[in-house]
Design a protein around this motif. Structure first.
Motif, PDB file in Angstrom:
ATOM      1  N   GLY A  25       0.792  -1.214   0.000  1.00 11.14           N
ATOM      2  CA  GLY A  25       0.000   0.000   0.000  1.00 11.14           C
ATOM      3  C   GLY A  25       0.825   1.263   0.000  1.00 11.14           C
ATOM      4  N   ALA A  26       2.170   1.185  -0.147  1.00  9.54           N
ATOM      5  CA  ALA A  26       3.013   2.374  -0.170  1.00  9.54           C
ATOM      6  C   ALA A  26       3.314   2.808  -1.586  1.00  9.54           C
ATOM      7  CB  ALA A  26       4.321   2.110   0.577  1.00  9.54           C
ATOM      8  N   ALA A  27       2.570   2.328  -2.586  1.00 14.96           N
ATOM      9  CA  ALA A  27       2.864   2.649  -3.973  1.00 14.96           C
ATOM     10  C   ALA A  27       1.580   2.675  -4.780  1.00 14.96           C
ATOM     11  CB  ALA A  27       3.851   1.645  -4.562  1.00 14.96           C
ATOM     12  N   TYR A  28       1.634   3.391  -5.921  1.00 11.05           N
ATOM     13  CA  TYR A  28       0.591   3.373  -6.933  1.00 11.05           C
ATOM     14  C   TYR A  28       1.112   2.555  -8.105  1.00 11.05           C
ATOM     15  CZ  TYR A  28      -1.286   7.410  -4.401  1.00 11.05           C
ATOM     16  OH  TYR A  28      -1.770   8.250  -3.439  1.00 11.05           O
ATOM     17  N   VAL A  29       0.288   1.657  -8.643  1.00 13.62           N
ATOM     18  CA  VAL A  29       0.706   0.784  -9.725  1.00 13.62           C
ATOM     19  C   VAL A  29      -0.205   1.011 -10.925  1.00 13.62           C
ATOM     20  CG1 VAL A  29       1.165  -1.578 -10.456  1.00 13.62           C
ATOM     21  CG2 VAL A  29       1.513  -0.922  -8.072  1.00 13.62           C
ATOM     22  N   ILE A  30       0.394   1.291 -12.074  1.00 13.58           N
ATOM     23  CA  ILE A  30      -0.309   1.390 -13.350  1.00 13.58           C
ATOM     24  C   ILE A  30       0.225   0.272 -14.228  1.00 13.58           C
ATOM     25  CG2 ILE A  30      -0.728   2.792 -15.405  1.00 13.58           C
ATOM     26  CD1 ILE A  30      -2.144   3.870 -13.015  1.00 13.58           C
ATOM     27  N   GLY A  31      -0.629  -0.689 -14.543  1.00  9.57           N
ATOM     28  CA  GLY A  31      -0.191  -1.856 -15.300  1.00  9.57           C
ATOM     29  C   GLY A  31      -0.812  -1.927 -16.674  1.00  9.57           C
ATOM     30  N   GLY A  32      -0.359  -2.949 -17.424  1.00  5.72           N
ATOM     31  CA  GLY A  32      -0.901  -3.193 -18.755  1.00  5.72           C
ATOM     32  C   GLY A  32      -0.468  -2.196 -19.807  1.00  5.72           C
ATOM     33  N   ILE A  33       0.736  -1.662 -19.713  1.00  6.77           N
ATOM     34  CA  ILE A  33       1.219  -0.670 -20.678  1.00  6.77           C
ATOM     35  C   ILE A  33       2.001  -1.397 -21.765  1.00  6.77           C
ATOM     36  CG2 ILE A  33       2.628   1.399 -20.992  1.00  6.77           C
ATOM     37  CD1 ILE A  33       2.151   2.039 -18.055  1.00  6.77           C
ATOM     38  N   PRO A  34       1.544  -1.373 -23.015  1.00  7.31           N
ATOM     39  CA  PRO A  34       2.290  -2.059 -24.097  1.00  7.31           C
ATOM     40  C   PRO A  34       3.444  -1.181 -24.603  1.00  7.31           C
ATOM     41  CG  PRO A  34       0.255  -1.141 -24.957  1.00  7.31           C
ATOM     42  CD  PRO A  34       0.262  -0.839 -23.480  1.00  7.31           C
ATOM     43  N   VAL A  35       4.563  -1.793 -24.827  1.00  5.17           N
ATOM     44  CA  VAL A  35       5.734  -1.089 -25.363  1.00  5.17           C
ATOM     45  C   VAL A  35       6.356  -1.945 -26.461  1.00  5.17           C
ATOM     46  CG1 VAL A  35       6.254   0.250 -23.286  1.00  5.17           C
ATOM     47  CG2 VAL A  35       7.156  -2.068 -23.520  1.00  5.17           C
ATOM     48  N   ASP A  36       6.984  -1.265 -27.430  1.00  4.57           N
ATOM     49  CA  ASP A  36       7.669  -1.938 -28.535  1.00  4.57           C
ATOM     50  C   ASP A  36       8.801  -1.019 -28.976  1.00  4.57           C
ATOM     51  OD1 ASP A  36       8.556  -3.293 -30.724  1.00  4.57           O
ATOM     52  OD2 ASP A  36       6.602  -3.424 -31.730  1.00  4.57           O
ATOM     53  N   THR A  37      10.032  -1.375 -28.638  1.00  2.00           N
ATOM     54  CA  THR A  37      11.184  -0.528 -28.922  1.00  2.00           C
ATOM     55  C   THR A  37      12.259  -1.336 -29.646  1.00  2.00           C
ATOM     56  OG1 THR A  37      12.153  -1.032 -26.767  1.00  2.00           O
ATOM     57  CG2 THR A  37      10.769   0.944 -26.924  1.00  2.00           C
ATOM     58  N   ALA A  38      13.128  -0.601 -30.292  1.00  2.00           N
ATOM     59  CA  ALA A  38      14.265  -1.206 -31.001  1.00  2.00           C
ATOM     60  C   ALA A  38      15.511  -0.367 -30.728  1.00  2.00           C
ATOM     61  CB  ALA A  38      13.993  -1.289 -32.494  1.00  2.00           C
ATOM     62  N   ALA A  39      16.658  -1.021 -30.604  1.00  2.00           N
ATOM     63  CA  ALA A  39      17.917  -0.336 -30.318  1.00  2.00           C
ATOM     64  C   ALA A  39      19.074  -1.203 -30.812  1.00  2.00           C
ATOM     65  CB  ALA A  39      18.047  -0.037 -28.832  1.00  2.00           C
ATOM     66  N   ARG A  40      20.288  -0.814 -30.488  1.00  2.00           N
ATOM     67  CA  ARG A  40      21.454  -1.566 -30.942  1.00  2.00           C
ATOM     68  C   ARG A  40      21.542  -2.940 -30.299  1.00  2.00           C
ATOM     69  NH1 ARG A  40      26.340   2.480 -29.894  1.00  2.00           N
ATOM     70  NH2 ARG A  40      25.232   2.527 -27.874  1.00  2.00           N
ATOM     71  N   ASN A  41      21.031  -3.045 -29.048  1.00  2.00           N
ATOM     72  CA  ASN A  41      21.030  -4.343 -28.363  1.00  2.00           C
ATOM     73  C   ASN A  41      19.807  -4.417 -27.459  1.00  2.00           C
ATOM     74  OD1 ASN A  41      21.786  -3.023 -25.799  1.00  2.00           O
ATOM     75  ND2 ASN A  41      23.777  -2.743 -26.835  1.00  2.00           N
ATOM     76  N   THR A  42      19.625  -5.578 -26.851  1.00  2.00           N
ATOM     77  CA  THR A  42      18.432  -5.795 -26.019  1.00  2.00           C
ATOM     78  C   THR A  42      18.434  -4.906 -24.784  1.00  2.00           C
ATOM     79  OG1 THR A  42      18.452  -8.098 -26.747  1.00  2.00           O
ATOM     80  CG2 THR A  42      17.066  -7.571 -24.866  1.00  2.00           C
ATOM     81  N   TYR A  43      19.578  -4.677 -24.200  1.00  2.00           N
ATOM     82  CA  TYR A  43      19.653  -3.882 -22.977  1.00  2.00           C
ATOM     83  C   TYR A  43      19.184  -2.452 -23.227  1.00  2.00           C
ATOM     84  CZ  TYR A  43      21.629  -1.527 -18.916  1.00  2.00           C
ATOM     85  OH  TYR A  43      21.786  -0.767 -17.790  1.00  2.00           O
ATOM     86  N   GLU A  44      19.688  -1.825 -24.316  1.00  2.00           N
ATOM     87  CA  GLU A  44      19.269  -0.467 -24.623  1.00  2.00           C
ATOM     88  C   GLU A  44      17.794  -0.422 -25.015  1.00  2.00           C
ATOM     89  OE1 GLU A  44      21.851   1.128 -27.545  1.00  2.00           O
ATOM     90  OE2 GLU A  44      23.647   1.100 -26.255  1.00  2.00           O
ATOM     91  N   ALA A  45      17.326  -1.434 -25.710  1.00  2.00           N
ATOM     92  CA  ALA A  45      15.894  -1.472 -26.062  1.00  2.00           C
ATOM     93  C   ALA A  45      15.019  -1.580 -24.817  1.00  2.00           C
ATOM     94  CB  ALA A  45      15.632  -2.650 -27.007  1.00  2.00           C
ATOM     95  N   ARG A  46      15.470  -2.354 -23.830  1.00  2.00           N
ATOM     96  CA  ARG A  46      14.695  -2.482 -22.590  1.00  2.00           C
ATOM     97  C   ARG A  46      14.671  -1.151 -21.829  1.00  2.00           C
ATOM     98  NH1 ARG A  46      17.016  -6.517 -20.819  1.00  2.00           N
ATOM     99  NH2 ARG A  46      15.448  -8.128 -21.161  1.00  2.00           N
ATOM    100  N   LEU A  47      15.812  -0.473 -21.738  1.00  2.00           N
ATOM    101  CA  LEU A  47      15.839   0.814 -21.045  1.00  2.00           C
ATOM    102  C   LEU A  47      14.944   1.842 -21.735  1.00  2.00           C
ATOM    103  CD1 LEU A  47      19.621   1.182 -20.081  1.00  2.00           C
ATOM    104  CD2 LEU A  47      17.719   0.375 -18.678  1.00  2.00           C
ATOM    105  N   ALA A  48      14.936   1.822 -23.061  1.00  2.00           N
ATOM    106  CA  ALA A  48      14.056   2.732 -23.791  1.00  2.00           C
ATOM    107  C   ALA A  48      12.589   2.396 -23.540  1.00  2.00           C
ATOM    108  CB  ALA A  48      14.383   2.666 -25.287  1.00  2.00           C
ATOM    109  N   ALA A  49      12.290   1.092 -23.443  1.00  2.00           N
ATOM    110  CA  ALA A  49      10.908   0.696 -23.158  1.00  2.00           C
ATOM    111  C   ALA A  49      10.489   1.145 -21.762  1.00  2.00           C
ATOM    112  CB  ALA A  49      10.772  -0.821 -23.296  1.00  2.00           C
ATOM    113  N   TYR A  50      11.382   1.060 -20.795  1.00  2.00           N
ATOM    114  CA  TYR A  50      11.054   1.518 -19.449  1.00  2.00           C
ATOM    115  C   TYR A  50      10.748   3.009 -19.432  1.00  2.00           C
ATOM    116  CZ  TYR A  50      12.747  -2.944 -17.578  1.00  2.00           C
ATOM    117  OH  TYR A  50      12.928  -4.276 -17.287  1.00  2.00           O
ATOM    118  N   ALA A  51      11.531   3.795 -20.171  1.00  2.00           N
ATOM    119  CA  ALA A  51      11.294   5.239 -20.223  1.00  2.00           C
ATOM    120  C   ALA A  51       9.948   5.556 -20.864  1.00  2.00           C
ATOM    121  CB  ALA A  51      12.431   5.917 -20.990  1.00  2.00           C
ATOM    122  N   ILE A  52       9.614   4.836 -21.949  1.00  2.00           N
ATOM    123  CA  ILE A  52       8.310   5.057 -22.598  1.00  2.00           C
ATOM    124  C   ILE A  52       7.170   4.682 -21.651  1.00  2.00           C
ATOM    125  CG2 ILE A  52       6.846   4.287 -24.500  1.00  2.00           C
ATOM    126  CD1 ILE A  52       9.356   3.972 -26.195  1.00  2.00           C
ATOM    127  N   ALA A  53       7.329   3.575 -20.899  1.00  2.00           N
ATOM    128  CA  ALA A  53       6.286   3.161 -19.963  1.00  2.00           C
ATOM    129  C   ALA A  53       6.077   4.205 -18.873  1.00  2.00           C
ATOM    130  CB  ALA A  53       6.649   1.809 -19.341  1.00  2.00           C
TER     131      ALA A  53
END
Length: 470
Positions: A25-53
């Motif tokens: 109960g110490a947080a607000y959660v917003i779920g179900g956000i679809p993301v689709d990103t592309a980058a030079r590698n998987t790690y950078e694509a994941r970080l970009a997806a987190y920022a978009i979310a």
């Protein structure tokens, strides 16, 4: 080698992110956000997806807690959003060496995000609402009788981001007796009032899901219906479709959709509780006299706790109470099958006489730290002695007035509002010769004929000749 390292990193990162969402109960959660990103590698694509979310979740959180449009949310940079976000939940993901596709949930820290909602979110919170999640699968409607995936989905739902204060039952034996799928079709207000009083709620919300399976192991279609109140007024519905492997994800999406329906109804003023459902019993109970105090002249009421493992046990106690001499009424004020219920007992005698009469029926009123407990008499209980009934004193003319008794007011001193005393008049007695009743008696004696002389006694009759001897 790099791909293997990235795969291991992805598998390890998900549990670490999930651990950050703790806090109860110490947080607000917003779920179900679809993301689709592309980058030079998987790690950078994941970080970009987190920022978009994070950018997508912030307007959604603003809309859920304030009721305002998403485009009216304050414009925040990536640095401010990252400082406010406590973690990212990965609900599902697929990735390659350059692409990342996932469905994410963003966890906002409540303390950091509350500064943006001061004066806006407080008015949108509802009172405690009892939630009844009905799960229909294969034609069977189930509530709390079994642990259904629908109940598990509501348990996973974070209530911190919802303006609705949901109350979920624990699913105990007593809950299974009261909360059934059939109960949602009954509009009897007295029973609903007892149920809401048991769970400390002001209203009831009915969230139903109906599953339709195309074939065993095949796709599953679900219809979600949001209802409100004892009459099960429908507020909205929607349909979703998923495969068997994605059933939990579909149910989670349905929970968020139904919560949106309830939140929209709250903002529009349609989520209003009936006044008679929130009738408080405390004012009535507080007027009940203590069992040790004197009874009223017209009777008194005592409230007591009773252990009710099932409905049959309460019926036996109620029948026994109604058979006790001096008990004029028994009212159930709070029902808790499988726990402790409360009953109000009306009696016409003194409290001592009530205890004695209950003891004659095998019942006892035991004083506890929280009130009075009505239980059955057990071995070792000392019998309650019969109270001594003292008749009221009889006033004797000329007897001295006891000490403390009100003195008789002196003659001639009457209250100002009392009417003046009237002296009764002596009845008028007619003279002896002029009394109507005596004149009628005298006339009857004169007109009465003289008495007939008595006939001589007859002798024996001879039955042979029929003559009577002289």
């Amino acid at each position: 080698m790099i791909r293997l390292f990235l795969l291991i990193l992805a598998l390890v990162a998900v549990p670490l992110r999930a651990q950050e969402t703790g806090g109860g109960g110490a947080a607000y959660v917003i779920g179900g956000i679809p993301v689709d990103t592309a980058a030079r590698n998987t790690y950078e694509a994941r970080l970009a997806a987190y920022a978009i979310a994070r950018r997508k979740a912030w307007p959604m959180l603003w809309n859920r807690l304030t009721g305002m449009a998403e485009n009216s949310a304050p414009r925040l940079g990536d640095g401010a959003l990252q400082a406010m976000v406590a973690g990212i939940e990965v609900e599902g993901e697929r990735f390659s060496t350059t692409r990342y596709i996932a469905r994410l949930g963003v966890v906002f820290d409540r303390a950091r995000a509350s500064a943006y909602f001061e004066g806006t979110a407080g008015s949108l919170h509802s009172g405690p609402m009892l939630l009844l999640p009905i799960f229909t699968d294969g034609g069977t409607r189930t509530l709390y009788q079994t642990k259904t995936p629908w109940i598990a989905a509501w348990a996973r739902f974070s209530e911190g981001l919802s303006p609705i204060d949901y109350v979920l039952a624990s699913g105990s034996a007593g809950d299974n007796v009261l909360l059934t799928a059939y109960q949602t079709q009954r509009g009897e207000r007295s029973l609903w009032r007892n149920i809401l009083n048991r769970f400390g709620s002001i209203d009831v919300l009915i969230a139903e899901v109906r599953l339709v399976r195309s074939f065993p192991g095949g796709p599953v279609s679900a219809e979600f219906i949001a209802r409100h109140g004892p009459d099960a007024t429908e507020l909205g519905r929607l349909s979703l479709r998923s495969t068997t492997d994605g059933l939990d994800a579909m149910l989670d999406q349905g929970v968020r959709a139904i919560d949106n329906i309830y939140a929209q109804a709250l903002r529009e003023g349609r989520l209003v509780s009936e006044p008679d459902l929130t009738a408080e019993l405390e004012p009535i109970i507080s007027l009940a006299p203590d069992i040790a105090g004197p009874a009223f002249a017209g009777g008194a009421t005592i409230e007591a706790d009773i252990v009710t493992p099932d409905g049959k046990a309460y019926a036996e106690i109620e029948a026994l109470l109604r058979s006790v001499p001096g008990v004029s009424g028994v009212t159930l004020t709070s029902v808790s099958l499988g726990g402790t219920s409360r009953v109000a007992i009306r009696y016409t005698d003194t409290p001592e006489m009530l205890r004695y009469q209950l003891d004659q029926k095998g019942l006892r009123l035991a004083d506890t730290a929280t009130g009075v407990l009505l239980r059955r008499r057990v071995t070792g209980d000392v019998p309650v002695p019969a109270p001594v009934v003292i008749p009221p004193p009889i006033a004797v003319p000329g007897a001295p007035v006891p000490a403390g008794a009100p003195a008789t007011p002196p003659a001639g001193s009457l209250p100002a509002e009392a009417p003046p005393a009237t002296v009764p008049q002596a009845p008028v007695v007619p003279p002896p010769g002029d009394r109507p009743r005596e004149r009628e008696r005298e006339r009857d004696r004169r007109e009465r004929p003289p008495p007939r002389p008595a006939a001589p006694e007859a002798g024996p009759i001879d039955l042979l000749d029929g003559t009577q001897p002289r």
